[in-house]
Design a protein around this motif. Structure first.
Motif, PDB file in Angstrom:
ATOM      1  N   VAL A 122      48.253  39.131 -45.389  1.00  0.00           N
ATOM      2  CA  VAL A 122      47.483  37.913 -45.566  1.00  0.00           C
ATOM      3  C   VAL A 122      46.164  38.055 -44.820  1.00  0.00           C
ATOM      4  CG1 VAL A 122      49.447  36.372 -45.947  1.00  0.00           C
ATOM      5  CG2 VAL A 122      48.718  36.867 -43.630  1.00  0.00           C
ATOM      6  N   GLU A 123      45.141  37.431 -45.355  1.00  0.00           N
ATOM      7  CA  GLU A 123      43.798  37.532 -44.787  1.00  0.00           C
ATOM      8  C   GLU A 123      43.184  36.145 -44.647  1.00  0.00           C
ATOM      9  OE1 GLU A 123      41.734  41.451 -46.473  1.00  0.00           O
ATOM     10  OE2 GLU A 123      42.534  40.188 -48.070  1.00  0.00           O
ATOM     11  N   GLY A 124      42.280  35.981 -43.706  1.00  0.00           N
ATOM     12  CA  GLY A 124      41.570  34.732 -43.550  1.00  0.00           C
ATOM     13  C   GLY A 124      40.143  34.943 -43.101  1.00  0.00           C
ATOM     14  N   TRP A 125      39.243  34.117 -43.617  1.00  0.00           N
ATOM     15  CA  TRP A 125      37.838  34.121 -43.208  1.00  0.00           C
ATOM     16  C   TRP A 125      37.503  32.724 -42.714  1.00  0.00           C
ATOM     17  CZ3 TRP A 125      39.629  36.633 -47.448  1.00  0.00           C
ATOM     18  CH2 TRP A 125      39.279  37.972 -47.627  1.00  0.00           C
ATOM     19  N   GLY A 126      37.070  32.604 -41.460  1.00  0.00           N
ATOM     20  CA  GLY A 126      36.619  31.314 -40.966  1.00  0.00           C
ATOM     21  C   GLY A 126      35.341  30.894 -41.666  1.00  0.00           C
ATOM     22  N   ALA A 127      35.122  29.592 -41.752  1.00  0.00           N
ATOM     23  CA  ALA A 127      33.915  29.081 -42.403  1.00  0.00           C
ATOM     24  C   ALA A 127      32.684  29.353 -41.543  1.00  0.00           C
ATOM     25  CB  ALA A 127      34.061  27.591 -42.661  1.00  0.00           C
ATOM     26  N   GLY A 128      31.539  29.502 -42.198  1.00  0.00           N
ATOM     27  CA  GLY A 128      30.295  29.755 -41.481  1.00  0.00           C
ATOM     28  C   GLY A 128      29.746  28.508 -40.827  1.00  0.00           C
ATOM     29  N   GLY A 129      29.034  28.679 -39.737  1.00  0.00           N
ATOM     30  CA  GLY A 129      28.406  27.560 -39.044  1.00  0.00           C
ATOM     31  C   GLY A 129      27.105  27.145 -39.725  1.00  0.00           C
ATOM     32  N   GLY A 130      26.830  25.846 -39.692  1.00  0.00           N
ATOM     33  CA  GLY A 130      25.546  25.359 -40.194  1.00  0.00           C
ATOM     34  C   GLY A 130      24.445  25.695 -39.215  1.00  0.00           C
ATOM     35  N   CYS A 131      23.197  25.653 -39.690  1.00  0.00           N
ATOM     36  CA  CYS A 131      22.118  26.044 -38.797  1.00  0.00           C
ATOM     37  C   CYS A 131      21.308  24.843 -38.347  1.00  0.00           C
ATOM     38  CB  CYS A 131      21.201  27.022 -39.487  1.00  0.00           C
ATOM     39  SG  CYS A 131      20.306  26.211 -40.753  1.00  0.00           S
ATOM     40  N   GLY A 132      20.449  25.090 -37.407  1.00  0.00           N
ATOM     41  CA  GLY A 132      19.651  24.022 -36.827  1.00  0.00           C
ATOM     42  C   GLY A 132      18.482  23.617 -37.712  1.00  0.00           C
ATOM     43  N   GLY A 133      18.114  22.353 -37.595  1.00  0.00           N
ATOM     44  CA  GLY A 133      16.947  21.835 -38.308  1.00  0.00           C
ATOM     45  C   GLY A 133      15.721  21.857 -37.421  1.00  0.00           C
ATOM     46  N   ALA A 134      14.568  21.680 -38.032  1.00  0.00           N
ATOM     47  CA  ALA A 134      13.314  21.662 -37.284  1.00  0.00           C
ATOM     48  C   ALA A 134      12.854  20.227 -37.084  1.00  0.00           C
ATOM     49  CB  ALA A 134      12.248  22.454 -38.031  1.00  0.00           C
ATOM     50  N   ASP A 135      12.342  19.933 -35.919  1.00  0.00           N
ATOM     51  CA  ASP A 135      11.899  18.593 -35.571  1.00  0.00           C
ATOM     52  C   ASP A 135      10.382  18.529 -35.664  1.00  0.00           C
ATOM     53  OD1 ASP A 135      11.354  16.147 -34.428  1.00  0.00           O
ATOM     54  OD2 ASP A 135      12.911  16.346 -32.899  1.00  0.00           O
ATOM     55  N   ALA A 136       9.892  17.583 -36.427  1.00  0.00           N
ATOM     56  CA  ALA A 136       8.441  17.484 -36.632  1.00  0.00           C
ATOM     57  C   ALA A 136       7.696  17.163 -35.344  1.00  0.00           C
ATOM     58  CB  ALA A 136       8.133  16.423 -37.686  1.00  0.00           C
ATOM     59  N   SER A 137       8.396  16.662 -34.327  1.00  0.00           N
ATOM     60  CA  SER A 137       7.719  16.357 -33.071  1.00  0.00           C
ATOM     61  C   SER A 137       7.375  17.619 -32.289  1.00  0.00           C
ATOM     62  CB  SER A 137       8.614  15.460 -32.202  1.00  0.00           C
ATOM     63  OG  SER A 137       9.798  16.138 -31.827  1.00  0.00           O
ATOM     64  N   CYS A 138       7.962  18.751 -32.717  1.00  0.00           N
ATOM     65  CA  CYS A 138       7.646  20.024 -32.055  1.00  0.00           C
ATOM     66  C   CYS A 138       6.483  20.694 -32.768  1.00  0.00           C
ATOM     67  CB  CYS A 138       8.853  20.950 -32.075  1.00  0.00           C
ATOM     68  SG  CYS A 138      10.220  20.355 -31.077  1.00  0.00           S
ATOM     69  N   SER A 171      21.950  20.879 -39.872  1.00  0.00           N
ATOM     70  CA  SER A 171      21.264  19.794 -39.188  1.00  0.00           C
ATOM     71  C   SER A 171      20.472  18.977 -40.200  1.00  0.00           C
ATOM     72  CB  SER A 171      20.330  20.351 -38.116  1.00  0.00           C
ATOM     73  OG  SER A 171      19.505  19.332 -37.603  1.00  0.00           O
ATOM     74  N   ASP A 172      20.364  17.678 -39.933  1.00  0.00           N
ATOM     75  CA  ASP A 172      19.708  16.780 -40.885  1.00  0.00           C
ATOM     76  C   ASP A 172      18.195  16.797 -40.805  1.00  0.00           C
ATOM     77  OD1 ASP A 172      19.214  15.518 -38.512  1.00  0.00           O
ATOM     78  OD2 ASP A 172      20.353  13.705 -38.974  1.00  0.00           O
ATOM     79  N   GLY A 173      17.640  17.679 -40.041  1.00  0.00           N
ATOM     80  CA  GLY A 173      16.187  17.777 -39.982  1.00  0.00           C
ATOM     81  C   GLY A 173      15.563  17.061 -38.813  1.00  0.00           C
ATOM     82  N   ASN A 174      16.391  16.556 -37.898  1.00  0.00           N
ATOM     83  CA  ASN A 174      15.847  15.893 -36.720  1.00  0.00           C
ATOM     84  C   ASN A 174      15.939  16.761 -35.470  1.00  0.00           C
ATOM     85  OD1 ASN A 174      15.165  13.419 -37.990  1.00  0.00           O
ATOM     86  ND2 ASN A 174      17.344  12.895 -38.043  1.00  0.00           N
ATOM     87  N   GLY A 175      16.004  18.048 -35.703  1.00  0.00           N
ATOM     88  CA  GLY A 175      16.012  18.963 -34.576  1.00  0.00           C
ATOM     89  C   GLY A 175      17.378  19.189 -33.972  1.00  0.00           C
ATOM     90  N   GLY A 176      18.428  18.663 -34.585  1.00  0.00           N
ATOM     91  CA  GLY A 176      19.763  18.822 -34.042  1.00  0.00           C
ATOM     92  C   GLY A 176      20.369  20.173 -34.372  1.00  0.00           C
TER      93      GLY A 176
END
Length: 283
Positions: A1-17, A59-64
């Motif tokens: 039996v084999e298993g692959w963990g799900a990939g992590g989501g990536c960070g969004g960019a914050d327009a305040s930066c 990330s939803d685009g607020n830098g999170g």
């Protein structure tokens, strides 16, 4: 039996930066375990339930930071953890800033495991006038699984999702944009062979990987020159060196650590002795 963990989501960019990019999400881990039928806890023809981990959200685009991918597995046997989400934002002034990539997933059990690839750190360059050099972090790859999303740079904005199973998403860049989601996890089972624990067979066989799920007992196989130590069905005038015949019931089976875990699993190739062979009576 084999298993692959799900990939992590990536960070969004914050327009305040001023130099705003996101780090890539980590790739999911790969785990494999070889089990005898009696260890599966199901009767012949029964069902073994698998858990396929959900992808880490972007990330939803607020830098999170991006979400962590979930675990995949079979009941109590395989637990391949998902990759960690990458962080978001960048520098809040004109200096160079970075956003960290997420760590790759790991395995909690299994007799063969590979850690998921880490997400890359973003590369925010120093702002010079109206020009800013920016590169978001690429997502981590899942071993023997999905690829991480590619890094982004100006004028590209939104991050790229990782591919299933288990690829991490890439970071977003500039203008309050959203990162890429991770790839969903995966789980699979390959029946490598059926054989008696007594030496009733009349051949010595060894497990070789293959990319062809249709190869079965009695087939004549050759070495696949495109993949070292893999086999493929032998073809007339192909010129590839013959490996042997797929065994039906090996009297003695050799299996190296990590063997039999190719794209579709391994097959027992008879090396010596007597073995049933398919023939074609045409002509």
């Amino acid at each position: 039996v084999e298993g692959w963990g799900a990939g992590g989501g990536c960070g969004g960019a914050d327009a305040s930066c001023i130099t705003a990019t996101g780090g890539g999400g980590g790739g999911g881990a790969y785990c494999q375990e070889t089990l005898m039928a009696e260890n599966l806890g199901v009767a012949a023809g029964g069902t073994l339930s698998a858990d396929v981990g959900l992808a880490g959200t972007a990330s939803d685009g607020n830098g999170g930071g991006g979400g962590t991918g979930q675990t995949s597995g079979f009941a109590t046997f395989i637990h391949a953890r998902g990759g960690v989400g990458g962080s978001g934002s960048g520098a809040s002034d004109a200096s160079a800033g970075t956003s960290a990539g997420g760590a790759g997933g790991t395995c909690t059990d299994g007799d063969f495991s590979l850690v998921g690839g880490a997400g890359e750190i973003s590369e925010d360059g120093t702002a010079t006038g109206q020009t800013v050099t920016q590169h978001s972090g690429a997502g981590g790859n899942s071993p023997r699984g999905g690829m991480g999303g590619n890094s982004r740079e100006v004028p590209d904005k939104t991050g790229v999702a990782g591919t299933a199973p288990g690829g991490g998403g890439s970071g977003a860049i500039d203008d309050d944009t959203t990162g890429g989601a991770g790839g969903a996890g995966g789980a699979g089972m390959v029946i490598l062979y059926e054989y008696s624990t007594t030496t009733t067979g009349a051949d010595l066989a060894e497990i070789y990987d293959t990319n062809d799920p249709t190869i079965a007992a009695g087939d004549i196989v050759a070495f696949d020159l495109g993949y070292p130590l893999f086999i493929k069905r032998a073809l007339k005038d192909d010129g590839r060196p013959l490996a042997g015949i797929i065994s039906t019931n090996p009297g003695l089976l050799l299996n190296d650590t990590g063997a039999g875990v190719g794209a579709v699993g391994g097959r027992p190739v008879a090396l010596s002795g007597r073995v049933p062979t398919k023939v074609n009576l045409e002509g």
